[in-house]
Design an enzyme around this catalytic site. Structure first.
Site, mmCIF file in Angstrom:
data_model
loop_
_atom_site.group_PDB
_atom_site.id
_atom_site.type_symbol
_atom_site.label_atom_id
_atom_site.label_comp_id
_atom_site.label_asym_id
_atom_site.label_seq_id
_atom_site.Cartn_x
_atom_site.Cartn_y
_atom_site.Cartn_z
ATOM 1 N N SER A 28 0.784 -1.239 0.000
ATOM 2 C CA SER A 28 0.000 0.000 0.000
ATOM 3 C C SER A 28 0.815 1.288 0.000
ATOM 4 O O SER A 28 0.250 2.354 -0.239
ATOM 5 C CB SER A 28 -0.931 0.024 1.199
ATOM 6 O OG SER A 28 -2.139 -0.597 0.844
ATOM 7 N N LYS B 12 0.488 3.452 -2.991
ATOM 8 C CA LYS B 12 -0.737 4.229 -3.249
ATOM 9 C C LYS B 12 -0.472 5.738 -3.257
ATOM 10 O O LYS B 12 -1.121 6.484 -3.978
ATOM 11 C CB LYS B 12 -1.804 3.888 -2.192
ATOM 12 C CG LYS B 12 -2.390 2.489 -2.375
ATOM 13 C CD LYS B 12 -3.254 2.086 -1.203
ATOM 14 C CE LYS B 12 -3.902 0.722 -1.443
ATOM 15 N NZ LYS B 12 -4.450 0.102 -0.260
ATOM 16 N N TYR C 163 -2.970 -2.135 -10.514
ATOM 17 C CA TYR C 163 -2.901 -1.930 -9.062
ATOM 18 C C TYR C 163 -2.026 -2.994 -8.389
ATOM 19 O O TYR C 163 -1.139 -2.676 -7.590
ATOM 20 C CB TYR C 163 -4.326 -1.939 -8.487
ATOM 21 C CG TYR C 163 -4.358 -2.058 -6.987
ATOM 22 C CD1 TYR C 163 -3.937 -1.007 -6.169
ATOM 23 C CD2 TYR C 163 -4.810 -3.229 -6.366
ATOM 24 C CE1 TYR C 163 -3.948 -1.123 -4.785
ATOM 25 C CE2 TYR C 163 -4.826 -3.345 -4.990
ATOM 26 C CZ TYR C 163 -4.394 -2.298 -4.204
ATOM 27 O OH TYR C 163 -4.397 -2.413 -2.838
ATOM 28 N N TYR D 266 -3.977 3.003 7.895
ATOM 29 C CA TYR D 266 -5.192 2.176 7.979
ATOM 30 C C TYR D 266 -6.157 2.778 9.002
ATOM 31 O O TYR D 266 -6.163 3.991 9.198
ATOM 32 C CB TYR D 266 -4.825 0.727 8.333
ATOM 33 C CG TYR D 266 -3.919 0.072 7.314
ATOM 34 C CD1 TYR D 266 -4.316 -0.056 5.995
ATOM 35 C CD2 TYR D 266 -2.683 -0.415 7.669
ATOM 36 C CE1 TYR D 266 -3.489 -0.661 5.057
ATOM 37 C CE2 TYR D 266 -1.850 -1.021 6.732
ATOM 38 C CZ TYR D 266 -2.264 -1.135 5.433
ATOM 39 O OH TYR D 266 -1.447 -1.722 4.496
ATOM 40 N N VAL E 254 0.898 -3.810 3.955
ATOM 41 C CA VAL E 254 0.800 -5.101 4.645
ATOM 42 C C VAL E 254 2.073 -5.957 4.567
ATOM 43 O O VAL E 254 2.180 -6.961 5.250
ATOM 44 C CB VAL E 254 -0.403 -5.954 4.165
ATOM 45 C CG1 VAL E 254 -1.715 -5.347 4.588
ATOM 46 C CG2 VAL E 254 -0.342 -6.183 2.670
HETATM 47 N N1 GLU Z 1 -1.931 -5.479 -2.417
HETATM 48 C C1 GLU Z 1 -2.536 -5.367 -1.129
HETATM 49 C C2 GLU Z 1 -4.056 -5.493 -1.227
HETATM 50 O O1 GLU Z 1 -4.632 -4.923 -2.096
HETATM 51 C C3 GLU Z 1 -2.153 -4.075 -0.510
HETATM 52 C C4 GLU Z 1 -2.739 -3.921 0.836
HETATM 53 C C5 GLU Z 1 -1.967 -3.054 1.753
HETATM 54 O O2 GLU Z 1 -0.740 -3.052 1.780
HETATM 55 O O3 GLU Z 1 -2.656 -2.335 2.488
HETATM 56 O O4 GLU Z 1 -4.685 -6.158 -0.466
#
Ligand code: GLU
Length: 311
Positions: free
Chosen positions: A60, A63, A186, A239, A257
Site C-alpha cells: 500500500s 498508493k 494496481y 489504515y 501489509v
Molecule cells: N496489495 C494489497 C491489497 O490490495 C495491498 C494492501 C496493503 O498493503 O494495504 O490487499
C-alpha cells in the site's frame, strides 16, 4: 535521552506481538522477527538500523506515489470527481461504503480509491500505466525498480475481494478502464521491490516537498499534489489506526501489509542528521489493522524522544 539504537532494540522485542500477512500467500514467507530502519536526510546522509539489505514489496505504500502520478497528470479537480480525500475508519479493503449513498471511493489510500487511481494513470496500455509510476519512483530513487512477479501472481490469483471492489467501482462509473486492467495495474504496483533505504528516500521526497537537486525532471510534482499526498498520509495513511497515529506520533506516514512504513519528518535533528528527513521501516510482523508492530513502536518512541510531532 534514549539513543536510536536503544529505541531500535526495544522495538525489535515487539515483533512477536504481531503476525506476518498470509492473505497474499507469497508474503507469508517473510521473517516475522525482522526489523530494519533507515533514516535519510538530504545529501544522501543515512542512518541504518538492522539489516537494511532485505528486500520487500511496497504494497500500500505505492498508493501515495500512484495518487501523485495520476493527480499531476489530470489535475486535483479532475481526480476529485473520481476519488474523495475523506478518511473512513474502515479496513483498507472494505467494500461497504461503495454501496452507500455516496458511491465515490473515500480516498486513494484505501483499496477502492487506489484501484480507481490505477485506472486513471497516464497511458493507454497496462504496461504504460505501470511504467508511469515506476518511472516516477526511479527518478526519486535514482535506480531501476522491478516487480516481484511471484508476489504479483500470488496476489492476482487470490484477489477476489479486490476484484469485487473493482466491479462495483466499474458499475458505479468510478473506473476509467476495464476491471481486469485496473486490477492488474494496481496489483503490479503493489509488488514493486524496494529496500528499507528506498522507503526512507521516498519519505524524504515528501519531507523536502520534492526539492532535492538530484531528482530528475521525471520526479516533478506540483506542490499542491505533494501537500494533498501528505494530508492523505496524515489522515488515512495508517489504515484504521490513522487517527491514533496522527494524535500520538504526529507525522504523515503510509504503511503496507508487507510491513513497510514511510514516515515524513519536516525539519528536525536526529543524532547526526538534521533538516527534513525520511524514515523507512520494514517489520513484516503486523497488527490486526495491517501496521508493522515494531514500526509503530519505533515511531511512537522516536517521535516523543526527538520531538517530531509536526502539528
Ligand atoms: N496489495 C494489497 C491489497 O490490495 C495491498 C494492501 C496493503 O498493503 O494495504 O490487499
Amino acid at each position: 535521552m534514549k539513543t536510536l539504537q536503544d529505541i531500535y532494540e526495544q522495538s525489535l522485542t515487539v515483533t512477536k506481538e504481531g503476525k506476518v500477512a498470509t492473505y497474499i500467500p507469497a508474503l507469508a514467507a517473510a521473517s516475522s522477527d525482522h526489523f530494519s530502519v533507515s533514516i535519510c536526510a538530504k545529501n544522501n546522509k543515512e542512518i541504518q538500523l538492522g539489516d537494511c539489505h532485505a528486500t520487500l514489496t511496497l504494497q500500500s505504500v505505492v498508493k501515495v506515489i500512484s495518487f501523485m502520478v495520476a493527480a499531476n497528470h489530470h489535475s486535483m479537480d479532475e481526480i476529485m470527481k473520481y476519488v474523495d480525500v475523506e478518511p473512513t475508519g474502515d479496513s483498507f479493503n472494505s467494500i461497504v461504503r461503495l454501496e452507500s449513498d455516496k458511491k465515490k471511493p473515500f480516498n486513494p489510500m484505501i483499496n477502492a480509491g487506489a484501484i480507481t487511481i490505477a485506472s486513471l494513470l497516464p497511458g493507454e496500455s497496462l504496461h504504460d500505466k505501470v511504467k508511469s509510476v515506476t518511472e516516477f519512483l526511479e527518478a526519486i530513487l535514482q535506480k531501476q525498480v522491478h516487480i516481484n512477479n511471484e508476489v504479483y501472481l500470488s496476489e492476482y490469483h487470490s484477489a477476489d475481494y479486490n476484484r469485487a471492489i473493482a466491479y462495483i467501482l466499474k458499475a458505479n462509473g468510478f473506473l476509467s478502464s476495464d476491471v481486469e486492467d485496473a486490477l492488474q495495474v494496481y496489483l503490479q504496483l503493489c509488488s514493486i521491490v524496494v529496500t528499507v533505504s528506498d522507503l526512507a528516500k521516498i519519505a524524504l521526497y515528501f519531507a523536502t516537498d520534492g526539492n532535492n537537486e538530484y531528482y530528475s525532471e521525471k520526479a516533478k510534482s506540483s506542490l499542491e499534489v505533494i501537500q494533498v499526498a501528505k494530508a492523505l498520509m496524515l489522515t488515512c495513511g495508517m489504515y484504521n489506526a490513522s487517527g491514533k497515529f496522527a494524535a500520538f506520533v504526529g507525522m504523515p506516514a503510509k504503511s503496507g501489509v508487507s510491513g513497510a512504513i514511510i514516515a515524513v519528518v519536516k525539519n528536525s535533528k536526529i543524532e547526526g542528521l538534521q533538516g527534513p528527513m525520511g524514515i523507512g521501516l520494514y517489520g513484516p510482523s503486523i497488527d490486526s489493522v495491517g501496521n508493522s508492530v515494531a514500526g509503530i513502536h519505533f515511531l511512537t518512541k522516536l517521535s516523543k524522544e526527538y520531538d517530531l510531532f509536526c502539528l
